[in-house]
Scaffold this active site. Structure first.
Site, PDB file in Angstrom:
ATOM      1  N   ASP A 139      16.082  -1.710   0.894  1.00 20.04           N
ATOM      2  CA  ASP A 139      15.315  -0.187  -0.411  1.00 20.04           C
ATOM      3  C   ASP A 139      14.513   1.281   0.507  1.00 20.04           C
ATOM      4  O   ASP A 139      13.593   1.364   0.187  1.00 20.04           O
ATOM      5  CB  ASP A 139      13.546  -1.587  -0.025  1.00 20.04           C
ATOM      6  CG  ASP A 139      13.464  -2.405  -1.495  1.00 20.04           C
ATOM      7  OD1 ASP A 139      14.140  -1.365  -2.697  1.00 20.04           O
ATOM      8  OD2 ASP A 139      12.994  -3.005  -1.897  1.00 20.04           O
ATOM      9  N   LYS A 171       6.195   0.738  -4.157  1.00 21.24           N
ATOM     10  CA  LYS A 171       6.896   0.920  -5.299  1.00 21.24           C
ATOM     11  C   LYS A 171       6.964  -0.424  -5.887  1.00 21.24           C
ATOM     12  O   LYS A 171       6.381  -0.921  -5.810  1.00 21.24           O
ATOM     13  CB  LYS A 171       8.625   1.495  -4.678  1.00 21.24           C
ATOM     14  CG  LYS A 171       8.735  -0.088  -4.403  1.00 21.24           C
ATOM     15  CD  LYS A 171      10.017  -1.010  -4.397  1.00 21.24           C
ATOM     16  CE  LYS A 171      10.186  -1.944  -3.908  1.00 21.24           C
ATOM     17  NZ  LYS A 171      11.126  -3.555  -4.960  1.00 21.24           N
ATOM     18  N   GLY A 190       7.033  -7.559  -2.730  1.00 16.80           N
ATOM     19  CA  GLY A 190       7.898  -6.970  -3.408  1.00 16.80           C
ATOM     20  C   GLY A 190       7.996  -5.405  -3.462  1.00 16.80           C
ATOM     21  O   GLY A 190       8.290  -4.944  -4.737  1.00 16.80           O
TER      22      GLY A 190
HETATM   23  C1  CDM Z   1      14.879  -7.068  -4.278  1.00 16.51           C
HETATM   24  C2  CDM Z   1      14.336  -5.183  -3.793  1.00 16.51           C
HETATM   25  O1  CDM Z   1      13.039  -5.540  -3.365  1.00 16.51           O
HETATM   26  C3  CDM Z   1      14.784  -4.414  -4.818  1.00 16.51           C
HETATM   27  O2  CDM Z   1      14.064  -3.415  -4.585  1.00 16.51           O
HETATM   28  C4  CDM Z   1      15.649  -5.056  -2.719  1.00 16.51           C
HETATM   29  O3  CDM Z   1      16.912  -4.778  -3.484  1.00 16.51           O
HETATM   30  C5  CDM Z   1      15.262  -5.819  -1.641  1.00 16.51           C
HETATM   31  O4  CDM Z   1      15.483  -4.743  -0.121  1.00 16.51           O
HETATM   32  P1  CDM Z   1      15.255  -5.019   1.075  1.00 16.51           P
HETATM   33  O5  CDM Z   1      13.599  -5.450   1.015  1.00 16.51           O
HETATM   34  O6  CDM Z   1      15.071  -3.907   2.139  1.00 16.51           O
HETATM   35  O7  CDM Z   1      16.279  -6.045   1.888  1.00 16.51           O
HETATM   36  P2  CDM Z   1      17.313  -5.936   2.864  1.00 16.51           P
HETATM   37  O8  CDM Z   1      16.221  -5.844   4.238  1.00 16.51           O
HETATM   38  O9  CDM Z   1      18.460  -4.391   3.018  1.00 16.51           O
HETATM   39  O10 CDM Z   1      18.125  -7.229   3.429  1.00 16.51           O
HETATM   40  C6  CDM Z   1      17.170  -8.457   2.558  1.00 16.51           C
HETATM   41  C7  CDM Z   1      17.973  -9.621   2.899  1.00 16.51           C
HETATM   42  O11 CDM Z   1      18.105 -10.235   0.863  1.00 16.51           O
HETATM   43  C8  CDM Z   1      19.272 -10.072   0.918  1.00 16.51           C
HETATM   44  N1  CDM Z   1      19.793  -8.845   0.062  1.00 16.51           N
HETATM   45  C9  CDM Z   1      19.709  -7.637  -0.155  1.00 16.51           C
HETATM   46  C10 CDM Z   1      19.638  -6.237  -1.138  1.00 16.51           C
HETATM   47  C11 CDM Z   1      20.685  -6.430  -2.551  1.00 16.51           C
HETATM   48  N2  CDM Z   1      21.383  -5.426  -3.097  1.00 16.51           N
HETATM   49  N3  CDM Z   1      21.367  -7.749  -1.789  1.00 16.51           N
HETATM   50  C12 CDM Z   1      20.815  -9.419  -0.856  1.00 16.51           C
HETATM   51  O12 CDM Z   1      21.522 -10.139  -1.402  1.00 16.51           O
HETATM   52  C13 CDM Z   1      20.750 -10.279   2.223  1.00 16.51           C
HETATM   53  O13 CDM Z   1      20.181 -11.361   2.277  1.00 16.51           O
HETATM   54  C14 CDM Z   1      19.639  -9.359   3.144  1.00 16.51           C
HETATM   55  O14 CDM Z   1      19.819  -9.785   3.987  1.00 16.51           O
HETATM   56  N1  ATP Z   2       6.530  -3.347   8.393  1.00 19.44           N
HETATM   57  C1  ATP Z   2       5.699  -4.148   8.147  1.00 19.44           C
HETATM   58  N2  ATP Z   2       5.675  -4.911   7.570  1.00 19.44           N
HETATM   59  C2  ATP Z   2       5.388  -5.866   7.072  1.00 19.44           C
HETATM   60  N3  ATP Z   2       5.968  -7.093   7.268  1.00 19.44           N
HETATM   61  C3  ATP Z   2       7.553  -6.465   8.070  1.00 19.44           C
HETATM   62  C4  ATP Z   2       6.738  -4.954   8.468  1.00 19.44           C
HETATM   63  N4  ATP Z   2       8.569  -4.996   9.371  1.00 19.44           N
HETATM   64  C5  ATP Z   2       8.793  -6.337   9.347  1.00 19.44           C
HETATM   65  N5  ATP Z   2       8.118  -7.401   8.827  1.00 19.44           N
HETATM   66  C6  ATP Z   2       9.150  -7.754   8.414  1.00 19.44           C
HETATM   67  O1  ATP Z   2       9.820  -8.683   6.303  1.00 19.44           O
HETATM   68  C7  ATP Z   2       9.182  -9.124   5.959  1.00 19.44           C
HETATM   69  C8  ATP Z   2       9.454  -8.854   4.219  1.00 19.44           C
HETATM   70  O2  ATP Z   2       8.059  -7.764   4.426  1.00 19.44           O
HETATM   71  P1  ATP Z   2       7.336  -6.522   3.098  1.00 19.44           P
HETATM   72  O3  ATP Z   2       6.165  -7.443   3.291  1.00 19.44           O
HETATM   73  O4  ATP Z   2       8.146  -5.442   2.885  1.00 19.44           O
HETATM   74  O5  ATP Z   2       8.198  -7.043   2.448  1.00 19.44           O
HETATM   75  P2  ATP Z   2       8.204  -6.869   0.518  1.00 19.44           P
HETATM   76  O6  ATP Z   2       7.549  -6.637   0.095  1.00 19.44           O
HETATM   77  O7  ATP Z   2       8.863  -8.474   0.172  1.00 19.44           O
HETATM   78  O8  ATP Z   2       9.349  -5.941   0.721  1.00 19.44           O
HETATM   79  P3  ATP Z   2      10.902  -5.601  -0.365  1.00 19.44           P
HETATM   80  O9  ATP Z   2       9.805  -5.493  -1.838  1.00 19.44           O
HETATM   81  O10 ATP Z   2      11.290  -4.446   0.263  1.00 19.44           O
HETATM   82  O11 ATP Z   2      11.464  -6.757  -0.768  1.00 19.44           O
HETATM   83  C9  ATP Z   2       8.292  -9.710   6.464  1.00 19.44           C
HETATM   84  O12 ATP Z   2       7.680 -11.269   6.063  1.00 19.44           O
HETATM   85  C10 ATP Z   2       7.562  -9.505   7.804  1.00 19.44           C
HETATM   86  O13 ATP Z   2       8.062 -10.770   8.955  1.00 19.44           O
END
Ligand code: CDM
Ligand code: ATP
Length: 346
Positions: free
Chosen positions: A138, A10, A100
Site C-alpha cells: 500500500d 486512503k 485499513g
Molecule cells: C488490504 C490493503 O490495505 C488494500 O489496500 C493492502 O492490500 C494491504 O497492504 P499493506 O498493509 O501494505 O500490506 P503488506 O505490508 O504489503 O502485507 C502485509 C501482509 O498482507 C498479506 N498480503 C498483502 C497484500 C497482498 N496483495 N497480498 C497479501 O497476501 C501478506 O500476508 C503480507 O505479509
Molecule cells: N507508522 C506506523 N503506524 C502505525 N502502525 C505501524 C507503523 N509502522 C508499523 N506499524 C505496525 O503495522 C500494523 C498495521 O498498521 P496500519 O495502521 O498501517 O494498518 P492498516 O491501517 O490496516 O494498514 P493498511 O490499510 O495498509 O492495511 C500495526 O499493528 C503496527 O504494529
C-alpha cells in the site's frame, strides 16, 4: 529545521482478491482514493559520521523501533542515497491503527519526503516507487495521491483522473483487523468453494477503466474544447459511474463474518429507511481489510447526518473529504509560518 509532513490516508473504492502467488502475496485489483484525514510526520535530519534513527509518537501502539514503516523507509532511503545521518522522526497519530486506511504506509512516504527535504537530496521517481513497494503493498499509492488503480499485489499503479473533492464519513470501530489474517481467512473460505482466478481481477480493471470513459462518444472530436467538455462532464459523473459498475470489496465477506457489528455500521453509513433516498450515501463499504468503513455523500449536510447515525450506534465517526492529486501535493507540507500562526492562536 524540522519538516512537518501531512501523512494522508486512503480508502479503496472496491477491491477484488485474486489467487495466492508463489511469493505468498495475493494478486489484487483495487481503486485507491486519498482522503484529507491525516497523521503528521515530523522529520529532522543532519548528516553524521554514522546513521542513527530515533522515533517517537503520541500513540503507544505505534512501534518506536525498526519495525516502524517510517523508520524502515528512512533507513532504506539513506542507504540508496549513500548518506549517513542522524534522523529524528515524530509521528502524531490521528488515524486508526489496523484501520485499513493505509496510515502506516502513508507514514513511510511522509518520512521519505521529509528526509529528502531535510537533506536536500532526492531519489528519482522510479527509485522512490521501488523502495516504497519493498516497505509494503500500500505504500507506493502515497507517492501518487488522488485516484489510482492498484494491480499486482497493490503496488503497481495506474494514475486515474481525479474525482472532485467529495464529502466522506469514516466510521472507526474500536476493533482492529490484521491484514494478513484477513487474507488467510479469505483463502480458507474460498479454497473449497470457487476458483478465485486472475480473470476476476482483469474483469474489475476493465470495469474501472470503463467508468472513466464518457458515454456516447462514438464519434471522437479532435478539438480541445470537446476534450475539455468531456473531462468536465467526467469529473462530475465519475463517482455515480463507478457506483453503477457495482464495485464491492471482497474483504467484506470475511471481515463481516468475524465482526458482525460492522454490518450495522455499514447500514448506518448507507442511511436507514427514514433517510430520503437522495440523502443516502452514494456508496459505502469497508476500506481495505478494515476495520474502518466509509460513506461518500452528495453534500456535507448528508455526511454530517450520516456521522450522527454512526455516532448514535456508539462508533467513532469523522467527516472528511476525498483529496484529489493536486490538493494532496499542494497541502502536504505544513509550512513553518502556518505552525507559528497556530502557536500564536493557541
Ligand atoms: C488490504 C490493503 O490495505 C488494500 O489496500 C493492502 O492490500 C494491504 O497492504 P499493506 O498493509 O501494505 O500490506 P503488506 O505490508 O504489503 O502485507 C502485509 C501482509 O498482507 C498479506 N498480503 C498483502 C497484500 C497482498 N496483495 N497480498 C497479501 O497476501 C501478506 O500476508 C503480507 O505479509
Ligand atoms: N507508522 C506506523 N503506524 C502505525 N502502525 C505501524 C507503523 N509502522 C508499523 N506499524 C505496525 O503495522 C500494523 C498495521 O498498521 P496500519 O495502521 O498501517 O494498518 P492498516 O491501517 O490496516 O494498514 P493498511 O490499510 O495498509 O492495511 C500495526 O499493528 C503496527 O504494529
Amino acid at each position: 529545521m524540522p519538516v512537518h509532513v501531512r501523512s494522508f490516508s486512503k480508502i479503496n473504492l472496491g477491491l477484488r482478491i485474486g489467487p495466492t502467488r508463489p511469493d505468498g502475496f495475493h494478486g489484487l485489483c483495487t481503486l485507491y482514493q486519498t482522503l484529507a484525514l491525516h497523521d503528521v510526520v515530523t522529520v529532522s535530519a543532519t548528516r553524521a559520521a554514522e546513521t542513527k534513527i530515533s522515533l517517537e509518537s503520541n500513540h503507544p501502539a505505534v512501534p518506536a523501533s525498526a519495525k516502524n514503516t517510517a523508520w524502515r523507509m528512512v533507513l532504506s532511503a539513506l542507504e540508496h542515497m549513500k548518506v549517513t545521518a542522524e534522523v529524528k522522526i515524530h509521528i502524531q497519530k490521528n488515524l486508526p491503527i489496523q484501520g485499513g486506511m493505509g496510515a502506516g504506509s502513508a507514514n513511510a512516504v511522509a518520512a521519505l519526503l521529509g528526509l529528502e527535504r531535510e537533506l536536500g537530496e532526492a531519489l528519482s521517481g522510479p527509485e522512490r516507487l521501488t523502495l516504497a513497494g519493498e516497505i509494503g503493498s500500500d505504500v507506493p499509492l502515497f507517492l501518487l495521491g488522488g485516484t489510482s488503480m492498484g494491480l499486482s499485489r497493490g503496488e503497481v499503479l495506474v494514475p486515474y483522473p481525479d474525482l472532485p473533492p467529495t464529502p466522506c464519513v469514516m466510521a472507526v470501530p474500536s476493533v482492529g483487523v490484521s491484514t494478513p489474517v484477513a487474507f488467510r481467512e479469505w483463502d480458507r473460505l474460498h479454497a473449497l468453494t470457487e476458483a478465485t482466478g486472475f480473470d476476476r481481477l482483469e474483469e474489475l480493471s476493465r470495469v474501472y477503466a470503463s467508468a472513466f470513459t464518457p458515454a456516447g462518444t462514438g464519434s471522437s472530436g479532435a478539438s480541445g474544447v470537446f476534450a475539455d467538455k468531456i473531462s468536465e462532464d467526467l469529473a462530475g459523473n465519475l463517482l455515480p459511474a463507478l457506483v453503477r459498475t457495482g464495485i464491492e470489496n471482497d474483504f467484506q465477506e470475511v471481515v463481516f463474518q468475524q465482526h458482525p457489528p460492522l454490518r450495522d455500521i455499514l447500514h448506518a453509513l448507507q442511511g436507514t429507511e427514514e433517510t430520503p433516498v437522495e440523502n443516502r450515501a452514494v456508496t459505502a463499504m469497508l476500506s481495505g481489510s478494515g476495520s474502518s468503513l466509509f460513506g461518500l455523500y452528495r453534500t456535507e449536510a448528508d455526511a454530517m447526518a450520516a456521522q450522527q447515525r454512526v455516532l448514535g450506534q456508539g462508533t467513532r465517526a469523522i467527516v472528511t473529504s476525498t483529496l484529489p492529486r493536486s490538493l494532496y501535493w499542494g497541502t502536504m507540507f505544513e509550512e513553518v509560518e502556518e505552525r507559528a500562526e497556530k502557536a500564536v492562536r493557541a
